[in-house]
Design a protein around this motif. Structure first.
Motif, PDB file in Angstrom:
ATOM      1  N   GLN A  12     -49.129   3.698 -14.601  1.00  0.00           N
ATOM      2  CA  GLN A  12     -50.584   3.793 -14.586  1.00  0.00           C
ATOM      3  C   GLN A  12     -51.210   2.546 -13.971  1.00  0.00           C
ATOM      4  O   GLN A  12     -52.203   2.635 -13.240  1.00  0.00           O
ATOM      5  N   ILE A  13     -50.624   1.386 -14.255  1.00  0.00           N
ATOM      6  CA  ILE A  13     -51.109   0.146 -13.639  1.00  0.00           C
ATOM      7  C   ILE A  13     -50.978   0.233 -12.122  1.00  0.00           C
ATOM      8  O   ILE A  13     -51.874  -0.184 -11.374  1.00  0.00           O
ATOM      9  N   ASN A  15     -51.080   2.946 -10.276  1.00  0.00           N
ATOM     10  CA  ASN A  15     -52.149   3.820  -9.780  1.00  0.00           C
ATOM     11  C   ASN A  15     -53.484   3.090  -9.722  1.00  0.00           C
ATOM     12  O   ASN A  15     -54.239   3.200  -8.744  1.00  0.00           O
ATOM     13  N   ASN A  16     -53.784   2.330 -10.778  1.00  0.00           N
ATOM     14  CA  ASN A  16     -55.057   1.594 -10.817  1.00  0.00           C
ATOM     15  C   ASN A  16     -55.124   0.546  -9.706  1.00  0.00           C
ATOM     16  O   ASN A  16     -56.185   0.344  -9.092  1.00  0.00           O
ATOM     17  N   LEU A  17     -54.006  -0.126  -9.450  1.00  0.00           N
ATOM     18  CA  LEU A  17     -53.995  -1.146  -8.402  1.00  0.00           C
ATOM     19  C   LEU A  17     -54.157  -0.516  -7.015  1.00  0.00           C
ATOM     20  O   LEU A  17     -54.834  -1.082  -6.145  1.00  0.00           O
ATOM     21  N   ILE A  18     -53.550   0.634  -6.805  1.00  0.00           N
ATOM     22  CA  ILE A  18     -53.696   1.318  -5.514  1.00  0.00           C
ATOM     23  C   ILE A  18     -55.153   1.724  -5.302  1.00  0.00           C
ATOM     24  O   ILE A  18     -55.727   1.519  -4.217  1.00  0.00           O
ATOM     25  N   TYR A  19     -55.786   2.275  -6.333  1.00  0.00           N
ATOM     26  CA  TYR A  19     -57.199   2.652  -6.207  1.00  0.00           C
ATOM     27  C   TYR A  19     -58.084   1.412  -6.009  1.00  0.00           C
ATOM     28  O   TYR A  19     -59.063   1.458  -5.245  1.00  0.00           O
ATOM     29  N   SER A  20     -57.745   0.319  -6.682  1.00  0.00           N
ATOM     30  CA  SER A  20     -58.515  -0.920  -6.509  1.00  0.00           C
ATOM     31  C   SER A  20     -58.376  -1.451  -5.089  1.00  0.00           C
ATOM     32  O   SER A  20     -59.356  -1.909  -4.478  1.00  0.00           O
ATOM     33  N   ALA A  21     -57.154  -1.386  -4.554  1.00  0.00           N
ATOM     34  CA  ALA A  21     -56.931  -1.819  -3.173  1.00  0.00           C
ATOM     35  C   ALA A  21     -57.755  -0.975  -2.210  1.00  0.00           C
ATOM     36  O   ALA A  21     -58.349  -1.498  -1.250  1.00  0.00           O
ATOM     37  N   ILE A 139     -49.975  -4.815  -2.792  1.00  0.00           N
ATOM     38  CA  ILE A 139     -48.624  -5.268  -3.125  1.00  0.00           C
ATOM     39  C   ILE A 139     -48.341  -5.012  -4.608  1.00  0.00           C
ATOM     40  O   ILE A 139     -47.270  -4.502  -4.979  1.00  0.00           O
ATOM     41  N   GLY A 140     -49.307  -5.376  -5.449  1.00  0.00           N
ATOM     42  CA  GLY A 140     -49.141  -5.163  -6.878  1.00  0.00           C
ATOM     43  C   GLY A 140     -48.914  -3.706  -7.222  1.00  0.00           C
ATOM     44  O   GLY A 140     -48.092  -3.370  -8.090  1.00  0.00           O
ATOM     45  N   GLY A 141     -49.630  -2.803  -6.543  1.00  0.00           N
ATOM     46  CA  GLY A 141     -49.467  -1.375  -6.791  1.00  0.00           C
ATOM     47  C   GLY A 141     -48.095  -0.869  -6.416  1.00  0.00           C
ATOM     48  O   GLY A 141     -47.479  -0.079  -7.148  1.00  0.00           O
ATOM     49  N   PHE A 160     -43.580   6.258   0.019  1.00  0.00           N
ATOM     50  CA  PHE A 160     -43.395   5.786   1.392  1.00  0.00           C
ATOM     51  C   PHE A 160     -44.741   5.587   2.076  1.00  0.00           C
ATOM     52  O   PHE A 160     -44.939   4.611   2.812  1.00  0.00           O
ATOM     53  N   SER A 161     -45.694   6.494   1.853  1.00  0.00           N
ATOM     54  CA  SER A 161     -47.011   6.362   2.475  1.00  0.00           C
ATOM     55  C   SER A 161     -47.722   5.106   1.991  1.00  0.00           C
ATOM     56  O   SER A 161     -48.366   4.402   2.778  1.00  0.00           O
ATOM     57  N   CYS A 162     -47.615   4.816   0.689  1.00  0.00           N
ATOM     58  CA  CYS A 162     -48.217   3.590   0.155  1.00  0.00           C
ATOM     59  C   CYS A 162     -47.569   2.360   0.784  1.00  0.00           C
ATOM     60  O   CYS A 162     -48.251   1.396   1.148  1.00  0.00           O
ATOM     61  N   ALA A 163     -46.233   2.389   0.907  1.00  0.00           N
ATOM     62  CA  ALA A 163     -45.523   1.259   1.496  1.00  0.00           C
ATOM     63  C   ALA A 163     -45.812   1.143   2.992  1.00  0.00           C
ATOM     64  O   ALA A 163     -45.932   0.032   3.533  1.00  0.00           O
ATOM     65  N   PHE A 164     -45.947   2.278   3.689  1.00  0.00           N
ATOM     66  CA  PHE A 164     -46.262   2.273   5.115  1.00  0.00           C
ATOM     67  C   PHE A 164     -47.638   1.661   5.358  1.00  0.00           C
ATOM     68  O   PHE A 164     -47.818   0.809   6.238  1.00  0.00           O
ATOM     69  N   ALA A 165     -48.633   2.073   4.560  1.00  0.00           N
ATOM     70  CA  ALA A 165     -49.970   1.494   4.685  1.00  0.00           C
ATOM     71  C   ALA A 165     -49.939   0.000   4.379  1.00  0.00           C
ATOM     72  O   ALA A 165     -50.632  -0.797   5.027  1.00  0.00           O
ATOM     73  N   LEU A 166     -49.136  -0.388   3.383  1.00  0.00           N
ATOM     74  CA  LEU A 166     -48.998  -1.813   3.051  1.00  0.00           C
ATOM     75  C   LEU A 166     -48.445  -2.596   4.230  1.00  0.00           C
ATOM     76  O   LEU A 166     -48.921  -3.690   4.546  1.00  0.00           O
ATOM     77  N   MET A 167     -47.450  -2.033   4.919  1.00  0.00           N
ATOM     78  CA  MET A 167     -46.844  -2.745   6.043  1.00  0.00           C
ATOM     79  C   MET A 167     -47.795  -2.819   7.232  1.00  0.00           C
ATOM     80  O   MET A 167     -47.748  -3.778   8.009  1.00  0.00           O
ATOM     81  N   MET A 168     -48.684  -1.840   7.399  1.00  0.00           N
ATOM     82  CA  MET A 168     -49.720  -1.942   8.432  1.00  0.00           C
ATOM     83  C   MET A 168     -50.562  -3.200   8.216  1.00  0.00           C
ATOM     84  O   MET A 168     -50.763  -4.005   9.136  1.00  0.00           O
ATOM     85  N   VAL A 169     -51.063  -3.327   6.984  1.00  0.00           N
ATOM     86  CA  VAL A 169     -51.921  -4.470   6.668  1.00  0.00           C
ATOM     87  C   VAL A 169     -51.114  -5.764   6.715  1.00  0.00           C
ATOM     88  O   VAL A 169     -51.615  -6.805   7.173  1.00  0.00           O
ATOM     89  N   ALA A 170     -49.849  -5.725   6.265  1.00  0.00           N
ATOM     90  CA  ALA A 170     -48.997  -6.919   6.285  1.00  0.00           C
ATOM     91  C   ALA A 170     -48.800  -7.433   7.705  1.00  0.00           C
ATOM     92  O   ALA A 170     -48.819  -8.649   7.945  1.00  0.00           O
ATOM     93  N   THR A 171     -48.619  -6.521   8.660  1.00  0.00           N
ATOM     94  CA  THR A 171     -48.455  -6.926  10.060  1.00  0.00           C
ATOM     95  C   THR A 171     -49.704  -7.638  10.557  1.00  0.00           C
ATOM     96  O   THR A 171     -49.631  -8.677  11.228  1.00  0.00           O
ATOM     97  N   TYR A 172     -50.865  -7.092  10.228  1.00  0.00           N
ATOM     98  CA  TYR A 172     -52.138  -7.703  10.630  1.00  0.00           C
ATOM     99  C   TYR A 172     -52.314  -9.075   9.984  1.00  0.00           C
ATOM    100  O   TYR A 172     -52.660 -10.056  10.663  1.00  0.00           O
TER     101      TYR A 172
END
Length: 373
Positions: A12-13, A15-21, A139-141, A160-172
């Protein structure tokens, strides 16, 4: 093998972190839109036909030697200086390139501090800060999702979609940390991250749970991790390629004295040559890692299924993607296939990568289907 129980609190944490992001990324997106609309100009300051604030003079000179024609464009900037563009056209092929007289390390590549709107430039700095904050929440999510079941957090399409979106932002963020002039990338990156996260939490969402035994392997951390890294980098190159095509067309129309729409936005992009080089360098850097990803997948397949390669749909499209990127890199080294033609190949290659994940997983049944949606 004894599998860990699902920690519903950590799930649940996550999920909350993903929505917060997502909420923070949305604020960053609005701040970047303010900067793009009202901020200072970027790489090459060339006014459109509708702009009266910049004085422009265009001088053309033709050279008969070797069928090469050069057009020189001198543009007066708001600060009182001038910028010189040289347009070189090959008479036989019709190919054109535009380079800035100040080189790749000239003015800031994208919206940045040039003294036109302090509030808008402040919005740009706030956008970067919000993007980094959203990145940390993101990252926390992802991490808490993995901790909730004590495994790598990319065992299904949602993860995978959450991690893929994370890596987009990480590259930037990584390119910003490396002092690269890529603030212009912020808006498309954040929009794409929101899009993929939105699809993940609405269409692809799966409760945190353990995976089938075949996926409990250290190769999940190797093979899938490198695929995610490649995806984030390929996306950055994809954006640079699309921006190159737009800016290249804009520069040619300006050099020809034609009316240009959305000139204010185009001026905030780097020179087309800079964008082309950025795309090529990212793709060339990541291509060996994509090669390793395919090899690692084959090794894992032999351990799980007894054969290195069976032309499973996922394997087949991974190879098609590899061929597409190899063709692009080869085209860049081949006379007559640089510029726009090579850029179209790069766009096709990324489309293959995207279909390899979403298209194959959703519409095609194969041995990889047991991972689920």
């Amino acid at each position: 093998m004894l599998l860990a129980q699902v920690n519903t609190q950590l799930a649940q944490i996550s999920n909350n972190l993903i929505y917060s992001a997502m909420a923070v990324y949305t604020l960053a997106m609005f701040a970047q839109m303010i900067e793009w609309t009202f901020g200072s100009k970027g790489g090459v300051a060339v006014r459109s036909a509708q702009q009266g604030s910049l004085a422009e003079s265009v001088a053309e000179s033709a050279a008969a030697a070797k069928g090469v024609r050069k057009v020189t464009v001198t543009v007066a900037s708001q600060g009182g200086g001038t910028t010189t563009l040289t347009r070189t056209a090959l008479a036989d092929a019709g190919a054109t390139t535009v380079t800035s007289g100040r080189g790749d390390d000239g003015p800031a590549d994208g919206p940045g501090p040039a003294g036109t709107s302090e509030k808008a430039d402040l919005a740009g700095r706030i956008a970067v800060s919000l993007t980094v904050l959203g990145f940390l929440l993101h990252i926390g999510g992802v991490v808490s999702r993995g901790l909730s079941v004590m495994r790598w957090p990319w065992g299904n399409m949602y993860e995978f979609s959450c991690a893929f979106a994370l890596m987009m932002v990480a590259t930037y963020v990584a390119m910003l940390a490396a002092k690269k002039n890529v603030r212009w990338l912020g808006l498309p990156v954040v929009i794409a991250a929101l899009l993929f996260l939105g699809i993940a939490v609405t269409v692809l969402y799966t409760d945190s749970e353990q995976l089938v035994p075949a996926l409990h392997s250290y190769w999940l951390g190797i093979h899938v991790s490198t695929a995610i890294i490649c995806g984030g980098a390929f996306f950055a190159a994809f954006i640079a390629t699309g921006a190159y095509l737009l800016k290249d067309r804009y520069e040619h129309r300006v050099a020809a004295g034609l009316t240009v729409r959305a000139g204010n936005l185009m001026e905030r992009l780097p020179a087309s040559g800079t964008l082309d080089k950025l795309s090529y360098r990212i793709n060339a850097l990541v291509f060996p890692l994509w090669t390793f990803t395919i090899i690692a997948g084959a090794i894992w397949a032999e351990a799980a299924w007894g054969k290195y390669w069976e032309w499973d749909p996922k394997e087949t499209w991974s190879f098609i993607t590899w061929v597409a990127y190899a063709a692009y890199l080869h085209a860049r080294a081949t006379a007559g296939w640089r510029g726009r033609k090579a850029a179209y190949l790069a766009l096709l290659a990324f489309a293959c990568w995207l279909f390899n994940y979403y298209g194959v997983n959703i519409f095609v049944t194969g041995k990889h289907s047991y991972a689920g949606v």
